[in-house]
Design a protein around this motif. Structure first.
Motif, PDB file in Angstrom:
ATOM      1  N   HIS A  99      -3.555 -29.347  -2.603  1.00 41.64           N
ATOM      2  CA  HIS A  99      -3.412 -28.472  -1.431  1.00 41.64           C
ATOM      3  C   HIS A  99      -4.041 -27.088  -1.550  1.00 41.64           C
ATOM      4  N   SER A 100      -4.145 -26.552  -2.740  1.00 39.24           N
ATOM      5  CA  SER A 100      -4.591 -25.168  -2.873  1.00 39.24           C
ATOM      6  C   SER A 100      -6.111 -25.062  -2.839  1.00 39.24           C
ATOM      7  N   VAL A 123      -1.433 -23.067  -1.751  1.00 37.65           N
ATOM      8  CA  VAL A 123      -1.092 -23.565  -0.422  1.00 37.65           C
ATOM      9  C   VAL A 123      -0.056 -24.661  -0.642  1.00 37.65           C
ATOM     10  N   LEU A 124       1.057 -24.585   0.090  1.00 43.46           N
ATOM     11  CA  LEU A 124       2.115 -25.583  -0.033  1.00 43.46           C
ATOM     12  C   LEU A 124       2.227 -26.372   1.262  1.00 43.46           C
ATOM     13  N   PRO A 125       2.563 -27.647   1.177  1.00 43.87           N
ATOM     14  CA  PRO A 125       2.698 -28.454   2.388  1.00 43.87           C
ATOM     15  C   PRO A 125       3.917 -28.025   3.204  1.00 43.87           C
ATOM     16  N   PRO A 126       3.944 -28.348   4.482  1.00 42.47           N
ATOM     17  CA  PRO A 126       4.983 -27.855   5.402  1.00 42.47           C
ATOM     18  C   PRO A 126       6.428 -28.083   4.973  1.00 42.47           C
ATOM     19  N   LYS A 127       6.756 -29.217   4.380  1.00 40.66           N
ATOM     20  CA  LYS A 127       8.160 -29.503   4.065  1.00 40.66           C
ATOM     21  C   LYS A 127       8.699 -28.704   2.885  1.00 40.66           C
ATOM     22  N   ALA A 148       7.055 -25.513   1.927  1.00 43.43           N
ATOM     23  CA  ALA A 148       6.583 -24.121   2.006  1.00 43.43           C
ATOM     24  C   ALA A 148       7.702 -23.214   2.493  1.00 43.43           C
ATOM     25  N   LYS A 199       7.395 -20.178   3.687  1.00 40.10           N
ATOM     26  CA  LYS A 199       6.898 -19.543   4.913  1.00 40.10           C
ATOM     27  C   LYS A 199       5.574 -20.197   5.265  1.00 40.10           C
ATOM     28  N   GLN A 200       5.356 -20.366   6.559  1.00 36.65           N
ATOM     29  CA  GLN A 200       4.110 -20.968   6.990  1.00 36.65           C
ATOM     30  C   GLN A 200       3.432 -20.029   7.978  1.00 36.65           C
ATOM     31  N   VAL A 201       2.569 -19.197   7.463  1.00 35.68           N
ATOM     32  CA  VAL A 201       1.886 -18.206   8.293  1.00 35.68           C
ATOM     33  C   VAL A 201       0.418 -18.163   7.908  1.00 35.68           C
ATOM     34  N   VAL A 202      -0.431 -18.184   8.913  1.00 33.81           N
ATOM     35  CA  VAL A 202      -1.859 -18.011   8.700  1.00 33.81           C
ATOM     36  C   VAL A 202      -2.346 -17.024   9.755  1.00 33.81           C
TER      37      VAL A 202
END
Length: 197
Positions: A154-155, A161-165, A167, A169-172
């Motif tokens: 992922h990185s 970078v961590l996958p959605p489940k 992570a 925080k999920q911000v870009v």
């Protein structure tokens, strides 16, 4: 097991443990091949071959589903060749993480031992038919190598970078254009996001 398993009523025995393992490594790679790593492993004994084989595949599928569904890592599962299988195992199954370059990374194994170790260490039990029989064994495990696989899949060159489940925080934030006012605005939004979390 020879001391605690006496009857079919004692079976199955399922043990799970987490431990730190130290081994001599000439060359180490963070998360992938370290001289010390965290290991999750299980050891089981069963009354029948069918139960032991079922447990071997059940754990393989738990590992595969964890990697695929939680860590979003594509997995290939299969059986090791006789040359590659665990010493003493009748069958060794593996989950192999598919890397972005097409290579695979062994990420976990599940072994069906049959009665080999039971016969070597005299692990017998009295079955329902009142006959003494050898137990059937399995073993399975994963290590912190899964974290290395997660990072490799992922990185990128800009960081983790961590996958959605998993992570936190999920911000870009993507800036389109290149001027001072835009930089100020993007930095303001990033600061607000950081202060609110």
């Amino acid at each position: 097991y020879a001391k605690i398993v006496k009857s079919y009523r004692d079976l199955p025995k399922l043990y799970n443990q987490w431990c730190s393992v130290v081994r001599w490594e000439k060359t180490t790679r963070p998360f992938l091949r370290g001289s010390e790593f965290l290991w999750q492993e299980g050891h089981t004994v069963h009354a029948t071959e069918e139960e032991a084989k079922e447990e071997t595949l059940r754990m393989l599928n738990i590992y595969k589903d964890t990697c695929k569904d939680l860590m979003a890592i594509p997995m290939v599962t299969g059986i090791k060749t006789d040359k590659e299988k665990f010493a003493g195992a009748e069958e060794t199954y593996t989950i192999e993480a598919l890397m972005h370059d097409g290579k695979v990374l062994q990420s976990g194994t599940s072994h069906y031992f049959g009665q080999g170790f039971a016969k070597a260490f005299n692990m017998k039990f009295l079955d329902k038919d009142n006959k003494e029989k050898f137990v059937y064994q399995t073993s399975w495990g994963v290590t912190t190598r899964m974290i290395g696989g997660l990072i490799m899949v992922h990185s990128d060159n800009y960081g983790l970078v961590l996958p959605p489940k998993i992570a936190p925080k999920q911000v870009v934030i993507i800036k389109i254009g290149n001027n001072e006012k835009l930089d100020e605005l993007a930095n303001k939004y990033m600061e607000e996001l950081n202060n609110n979390n």
